[in-house]
Every structure is written in structure tokens, then in C-alpha cells.
Design an enzyme around this catalytic site. Structure first.
Site, short mmCIF file in Angstrom:
data_model
loop_
_atom_site.label_atom_id
_atom_site.label_comp_id
_atom_site.label_asym_id
_atom_site.label_seq_id
_atom_site.Cartn_x
_atom_site.Cartn_y
_atom_site.Cartn_z
N ASP A 162 52.08 -48.63 19.17
CA ASP A 162 52.41 -47.36 19.85
C ASP A 162 51.17 -46.72 20.45
O ASP A 162 50.04 -47.15 20.20
CB ASP A 162 53.10 -46.40 18.87
CG ASP A 162 52.44 -46.36 17.50
OD1 ASP A 162 51.27 -46.76 17.39
OD2 ASP A 162 53.09 -45.91 16.54
N ASN A 181 57.63 -39.31 6.55
CA ASN A 181 59.06 -39.06 6.79
C ASN A 181 59.85 -40.36 6.97
O ASN A 181 61.01 -40.33 7.39
CB ASN A 181 59.26 -38.15 8.01
CG ASN A 181 58.74 -38.78 9.30
OD1 ASN A 181 58.27 -39.92 9.29
ND2 ASN A 181 58.82 -38.05 10.40
N GLU A 224 61.04 -42.31 14.92
CA GLU A 224 61.18 -41.15 14.04
C GLU A 224 62.61 -41.09 13.45
O GLU A 224 63.55 -41.58 14.07
CB GLU A 224 60.93 -39.87 14.84
CG GLU A 224 59.49 -39.71 15.32
CD GLU A 224 58.57 -39.08 14.28
OE1 GLU A 224 58.70 -39.41 13.08
OE2 GLU A 224 57.72 -38.27 14.68
N HIS A 248 59.04 -42.88 9.03
CA HIS A 248 58.99 -43.52 10.36
C HIS A 248 58.21 -44.82 10.35
O HIS A 248 57.35 -45.04 9.50
CB HIS A 248 58.49 -42.56 11.45
CG HIS A 248 57.02 -42.26 11.46
ND1 HIS A 248 56.53 -40.99 11.63
CD2 HIS A 248 55.93 -43.05 11.36
CE1 HIS A 248 55.21 -41.02 11.64
NE2 HIS A 248 54.82 -42.25 11.47
#
Ligand code: GLP
Length: 246
Positions: free
Chosen positions: A67, A136, A143, A138
Site C-alpha cells: 500500500d 482494528n 479497513e 485491517h
């Protein structure tokens, strides 16, 4: 999924570097998927050390980073590309033309994602992908949400994720871009082998949800439960919320 709990983060990093070196020895033209963040830093250091000792030759390998921040160019010190140059690329013998990266500054983000996906397809997909996990749940910048996307895409970053990446922007979360370009869940789940690393108590709940929770887009990493060849390597704090004895 059967997480392996190492005594320390450093032990896991040494084992991970050795696993990558073995894979490159078995297949010199290995296509590696690579993450950024704090988690893989020791792995990159160990890989650099292996190469310095003559135990690793990356001259025929290819890399695809997962990314990049949107609106950030490779020259920007906060970019993932700059991180990779600093911690890994400058110190190993990867051929520059086999280092693949999303260009966060491309004027047409959608076209850039399509270019990257096509480049990965032309390379035959990822042989081995190294992953961290967001607090979280991801993976890369996929996400949590109501749904997940398979192809490379542009995405909004959550507040938590921007906070977690503030270190790249002078510890100022407000300077972290609002969006990113990321490989999708398709490239990750189609990788032939996956090694996911998670260290520290801040990852404990995400590790529990990934390993013991339902497969749900609310925890993108939970989709790794469907993969045939995934190693989850953690330290004791990251394993501390697991209820089953591993
Ligand atoms: C970042 C990256 C992920 C990384 C994760 C964890 O935002 N996009 O690829 O795995 O968050 O980061 P860290 O290793 O710093 O905890």
C-alpha cells in the site's frame, strides 16, 4: 489457524527472515508481498544481516509493497516508499526494476490501482506475503467495514489507522493523508503463502478476532482463516487475549 507464540518479537523476526531466505533459496525469482509499519522492522534488519553474511541473494526476486498513502510521492519522507528505501531496499541487492510500488501521487488513482493490479497479475501473483495487522484488524489498508474489495483500490483511512501511522508524519496524526491506495483482499488471499506477524498488547484483541472470531469484513484479517497456508507468529502479549490454548 494455529498461532505460534515466540518468546520475543526478536525471535519471531529471526525466524521470519529465515523463512523468507529459505523461500528465496528454493525459488530465486520469488514474488514477495511486503508491509510497512513498526512490525516488520526487525525482519528487514535481519534480512539485511543475512544478505551481508552471504546467506541471502535477492537479485532475481521481485517485491510488491501492499500500500501507499494517496497524494504522497515516493520522494516524500512520510511515504511508504521512503520507509522501504530507508529500512530495506537501500541495503539489499534487489533489482530496481523488480521493486514494485503504488505511486500515491499518480493523478488518476483508479488508473494507478489498475496498473498495479495488472503488474502483479503479470508477475504471477504473490508467492509469499508478509503481513502485519492493524489494531482494528485491517490488512494492508483494507479497513473494517460492511464489505471488502478484492482488487487494488483507493480507500479512506480510519481515525485509528491515521493515528497508528502518525510516526511517519512527525507524530502529527493530522498530517497523515485521509486516503490510501492498497492491494485488495484478492491479492492477499491468493498469495501462495502468508506469514502474519503481530507483536504487543495493542494487537491482542485484533489477533483474537482474527483467529477465534467469525469470518467477517468487520475484521478483514479474519478472512485468513480461509487460507490454506498461513502462519501467524506472535509474541506473548499479542497472544494474551486468545482463549484457546495454542
Ligand atoms: C499500517 C499498514 C499495514 C500494517 C499495519 C500495522 O497502517 N498499512 O500494512 O500492517 O498498519 O502497523 P504496525 O506494524 O505499525 O502496527
Amino acid at each position: 489457524m494455529n498461532p505460534r507464540i515466540f518468546d520475543s518479537e526478536q525471535d519471531a523476526a529471526v525466524a521470519c527472515a529465515a523463512r523468507i531466505a529459505d523461500a528465496v533459496r528454493a525459488r530465486p525469482s520469488l514474488v514477495l508481498g511486503l508491509p510497512t509499519g513498526r512490525t516488520p522492522l526487525n525482519v528487514y534488519r535481519e534480512l539485511v544481516a543475512l544478505q551481508a553474511r552471504g546467506a541471502l541473494d535477492l537479485s532475481r526476486a521481485s517485491t510488491f509493497n501492499l500500500d501507499e498513502f494517496h497524494g504522497v510521492s515516493a520522494e516524500d519522507a512520510g511515504s511508504f516508499r521512503a520507509y522501504m528505501d530507508r529500512h530495506f531496499f537501500q541495503h539489499v541487492n534487489l533489482a530496481p526494476e523488480r521493486i514494485h510500488f503504488l505511486d500515491g501521487s499518480a493523478p488518476d488513482a483508479e488508473a494507478e490501482c489498475a496498473r498495479y493490479e495488472a503488474e502483479l497479475t503479470a508477475a504471477g501473483g504473490l508467492d509469499l506475503v508478509l503481513l502485519g495487522i492493524g489494531g482494528n484488524g485491517h490488512l494492508a489498508f483494507n479497513e473494517p467495514g460492511d464489505s471488502l474489495l478484492a482488487p487494488c483500490h483507493r480507500t479512506k483511512l480510519s481515525r485509528d489507522t491515521r493515528l497508528a501511522n502518525a510516526m511517519l508524519f512527525g507524530d502529527d496524526a493530522s498530517r497523515v493523508p485521509l486516503e490510501a491506495l492498497t492491494l485488495g483482499m484478492g491479492a492477499i488471499l491468493q498469495a501462495r503463502s502468508v506469514v502474519l506477524l503481530a507483536f504487543g498488547e495493542s494487537k491482542a484483541e485484533a489477533v483474537r478476532a482474527m483467529v477465534e472470531g467469525p469470518v467477517t469484513p468487520r475484521c478483514p484479517a479474519s478472512f485468513l482463516q480461509l487460507h490454506r497456508d498461513v502462519a501467524v507468529w506472535v509474541d506473548p502479549p499479542a497472544a494474551s487475549a486468545l482463549s484457546r490454548a495454542q
